[in-house]
Design a protein around this motif. Structure first.
Motif, mmCIF file in Angstrom:
data_model
loop_
_atom_site.group_PDB
_atom_site.id
_atom_site.type_symbol
_atom_site.label_atom_id
_atom_site.label_comp_id
_atom_site.label_asym_id
_atom_site.label_seq_id
_atom_site.Cartn_x
_atom_site.Cartn_y
_atom_site.Cartn_z
ATOM 1 N N GLY A 177 65.905 66.947 70.609
ATOM 2 C CA GLY A 177 64.838 66.098 70.661
ATOM 3 C C GLY A 177 64.111 66.125 72.562
ATOM 4 O O GLY A 177 65.141 66.859 72.985
ATOM 5 N N ASN A 178 63.982 65.647 73.155
ATOM 6 C CA ASN A 178 63.931 64.822 74.400
ATOM 7 C C ASN A 178 65.040 64.100 74.968
ATOM 8 O O ASN A 178 65.392 63.252 74.703
ATOM 9 C CB ASN A 178 63.098 63.888 74.735
ATOM 10 N N VAL A 179 65.937 65.038 75.187
ATOM 11 C CA VAL A 179 66.959 64.616 76.748
ATOM 12 C C VAL A 179 66.917 64.274 77.482
ATOM 13 O O VAL A 179 68.231 63.684 78.022
ATOM 14 C CB VAL A 179 68.178 66.314 76.611
ATOM 15 N N ALA A 180 65.674 64.065 78.035
ATOM 16 C CA ALA A 180 65.666 63.423 79.439
ATOM 17 C C ALA A 180 65.995 62.223 79.576
ATOM 18 O O ALA A 180 66.451 61.254 78.486
ATOM 19 C CB ALA A 180 64.310 63.635 80.146
ATOM 20 N N PRO A 181 66.457 61.835 80.425
ATOM 21 C CA PRO A 181 67.470 60.258 80.911
ATOM 22 C C PRO A 181 66.131 59.014 80.153
ATOM 23 O O PRO A 181 64.659 59.573 80.544
ATOM 24 C CB PRO A 181 67.504 59.789 82.572
ATOM 25 N N VAL A 182 66.438 58.106 79.629
ATOM 26 C CA VAL A 182 65.461 57.336 79.190
ATOM 27 C C VAL A 182 64.650 56.008 80.464
ATOM 28 O O VAL A 182 63.651 56.398 80.293
ATOM 29 C CB VAL A 182 65.980 56.279 78.115
ATOM 30 N N SER A 183 64.822 56.082 81.334
ATOM 31 C CA SER A 183 64.742 55.627 82.490
ATOM 32 C C SER A 183 63.584 56.622 82.997
ATOM 33 O O SER A 183 62.688 55.615 83.427
ATOM 34 C CB SER A 183 65.499 55.423 83.020
ATOM 35 N N GLU A 184 63.907 57.388 82.899
ATOM 36 C CA GLU A 184 62.245 58.908 83.467
ATOM 37 C C GLU A 184 61.191 58.615 81.411
ATOM 38 O O GLU A 184 60.116 59.076 81.881
ATOM 39 C CB GLU A 184 62.824 59.539 83.346
ATOM 40 N N LEU A 185 61.638 58.325 80.791
ATOM 41 C CA LEU A 185 60.412 58.348 79.794
ATOM 42 C C LEU A 185 59.677 56.646 79.870
ATOM 43 O O LEU A 185 59.162 57.089 78.748
ATOM 44 C CB LEU A 185 61.488 58.524 78.346
ATOM 45 N N MET A 186 60.431 55.702 79.804
ATOM 46 C CA MET A 186 60.094 54.211 79.843
ATOM 47 C C MET A 186 59.089 54.360 80.022
ATOM 48 O O MET A 186 58.409 53.959 79.380
ATOM 49 C CB MET A 186 61.328 53.767 80.926
ATOM 50 N N THR A 187 58.037 54.832 81.160
ATOM 51 C CA THR A 187 56.988 53.930 81.089
ATOM 52 C C THR A 187 55.773 54.785 80.054
ATOM 53 O O THR A 187 55.456 54.360 79.938
ATOM 54 C CB THR A 187 56.542 55.058 82.850
ATOM 55 N N ALA A 188 56.513 55.969 79.441
ATOM 56 C CA ALA A 188 55.653 56.938 78.590
ATOM 57 C C ALA A 188 55.553 56.211 77.474
ATOM 58 O O ALA A 188 55.069 55.936 76.641
ATOM 59 C CB ALA A 188 55.005 58.641 78.451
ATOM 60 N N MET A 189 56.653 56.032 76.893
ATOM 61 C CA MET A 189 57.114 55.187 75.854
ATOM 62 C C MET A 189 56.594 53.789 75.947
ATOM 63 O O MET A 189 55.998 53.347 75.349
ATOM 64 C CB MET A 189 58.486 54.766 75.677
ATOM 65 N N ARG A 190 55.999 53.005 76.773
ATOM 66 C CA ARG A 190 55.674 51.690 76.641
ATOM 67 C C ARG A 190 54.827 51.528 76.474
ATOM 68 O O ARG A 190 53.509 50.647 76.259
ATOM 69 C CB ARG A 190 55.988 50.842 78.690
ATOM 70 N N SER A 191 53.707 52.743 76.893
ATOM 71 C CA SER A 191 51.941 52.734 76.420
ATOM 72 C C SER A 191 51.288 54.030 75.317
ATOM 73 O O SER A 191 50.962 53.448 74.577
ATOM 74 C CB SER A 191 51.310 53.445 77.651
ATOM 75 N N GLY A 192 52.720 54.837 74.921
ATOM 76 C CA GLY A 192 52.827 55.428 73.756
ATOM 77 C C GLY A 192 53.858 55.807 72.348
ATOM 78 O O GLY A 192 53.424 56.009 71.356
ATOM 79 N N GLY A 193 54.957 54.617 73.220
ATOM 80 C CA GLY A 193 55.820 54.591 71.956
ATOM 81 C C GLY A 193 56.797 55.877 71.939
ATOM 82 O O GLY A 193 56.271 57.381 73.134
ATOM 83 N N VAL A 194 57.684 56.370 71.505
ATOM 84 C CA VAL A 194 58.803 57.029 71.042
ATOM 85 C C VAL A 194 57.913 58.876 71.013
ATOM 86 O O VAL A 194 58.427 59.222 71.571
ATOM 87 C CB VAL A 194 59.676 57.042 70.307
ATOM 88 N N ALA A 195 56.941 58.638 70.405
ATOM 89 C CA ALA A 195 56.160 59.655 69.848
ATOM 90 C C ALA A 195 55.363 60.418 71.171
ATOM 91 O O ALA A 195 54.913 61.843 70.888
ATOM 92 C CB ALA A 195 54.524 59.203 68.530
ATOM 93 N N ALA A 196 55.046 59.648 72.223
ATOM 94 C CA ALA A 196 54.801 60.431 73.572
ATOM 95 C C ALA A 196 56.265 60.884 74.586
ATOM 96 O O ALA A 196 55.109 61.885 75.095
ATOM 97 C CB ALA A 196 54.008 58.809 73.915
ATOM 98 N N VAL A 197 56.607 60.584 74.072
ATOM 99 C CA VAL A 197 58.326 62.195 74.475
ATOM 100 C C VAL A 197 59.023 62.341 73.825
ATOM 101 O O VAL A 197 58.842 63.152 74.298
ATOM 102 C CB VAL A 197 58.397 60.718 75.498
#
Length: 241
Positions: A177-197
């Motif tokens: 899956g996406n192996v980037a640190p969660v801290s880098e994904l948090m902004t996108a996940m707040r608006s679109g959930g896990v499916a966004a990343v």
């Protein structure tokens, strides 16, 4: 510990007069990629809870019994609702359930500890346990996290299930899956959930997961919880460490 199949197997007369700490597994029904079942978090929280109760010796020391309650299967999992199968009851409802559960159980139990298998429940548990402790109830919570583990349906959770329930792991469907640190994904996940990343719902890489690693992680979580129960010193967030 008194031999028992758990809280659901007791009668009220068998509990009358006993000093009891109730262990409540708390999980979620949510997507865990194409290779893990929706109840992954429930399985992990329940396994940790049962293992701790099986090795505990507090009744031999006169310190009461540990009883594992039936799991609270549903949690706050809105970030996964972009995938079929996920069922979230939301933060407000979950908090109400936890508070009312603690109030009711503490009428007869000495202590209650919620053992949480879903990261999204964490802040709700903090608020619920803070309220219960403010009301004078001896309640705490514990998070089933593995040191250095990845975020979701990756190496950590897949290894745990290969150890606990290998028959439910669809090994042919394991994908990175996406192996980037969660801290880098948090902004996108707040608006679109896990499916966004992550189009497959995985945050991590499960392909090198193994049952021995899962056994090691489980043993570490059980040892930490067992020690924390023995000391019983909830921190400012109501968490046992």
């Amino acid at each position: 510990m008194t031999s028992s199949g758990g809280l659901g197997f007791e009668s009220w007369t068998e509990l009358d007069g006993r000093r009891v700490t109730v262990i409540v597994p708390v999980g979620s029904i949510e997507q865990h990629g194409p290779h893990l079942p929706l109840d992954t978090d429930v399985r992990i929280a329940t396994a940790v809870s049962r293992a701790v109760s099986e090795v505990d010796t507090r009744s031999e020391n006169g310190d009461g019994d540990l009883l594992v309650a039936p799991a609270l299967n549903y949690g706050a999992a809105g970030e996964h609702e972009g995938f079929p199968g996920t069922i979230s009851i939301g933060r407000d409802v979950l908090q109400s359930v936890l508070v009312e559960y603690g109030r009711s159980a503490c009428r007869w139990a000495e202590r209650v500890v919620f053992v949480n298998g879903h990261g999204g429940n964490g802040s709700v548990l903090v608020n619920a346990v803070k309220q219960l402790r403010y009301e004078g109830r001896d309640v705490a919570w514990y998070g089933c996290g593995a040191a250095g583990g990845d975020a979701h349906a990756g190496f950590t959770e897949t290894s745990l299930l290969l150890h606990l329930s290998p028959e439910v792991v669809r090994q042919e469907a394991m994908v990175r899956g996406n192996v980037a640190p969660v801290s880098e994904l948090m902004t996108a996940m707040r608006s679109g959930g896990v499916a966004a990343v992550s189009g497959n719902g995985v945050l991590g890489d499960p392909r090198n997961a193994s049952a021995p690693d899962g056994r090691r992680m489980l043993n570490e979580m059980v040892a930490r919880l067992s020690d924390a129960l023995e000391r019983w010193q909830p921190d400012a967030m109501g968490m046992l460490r």
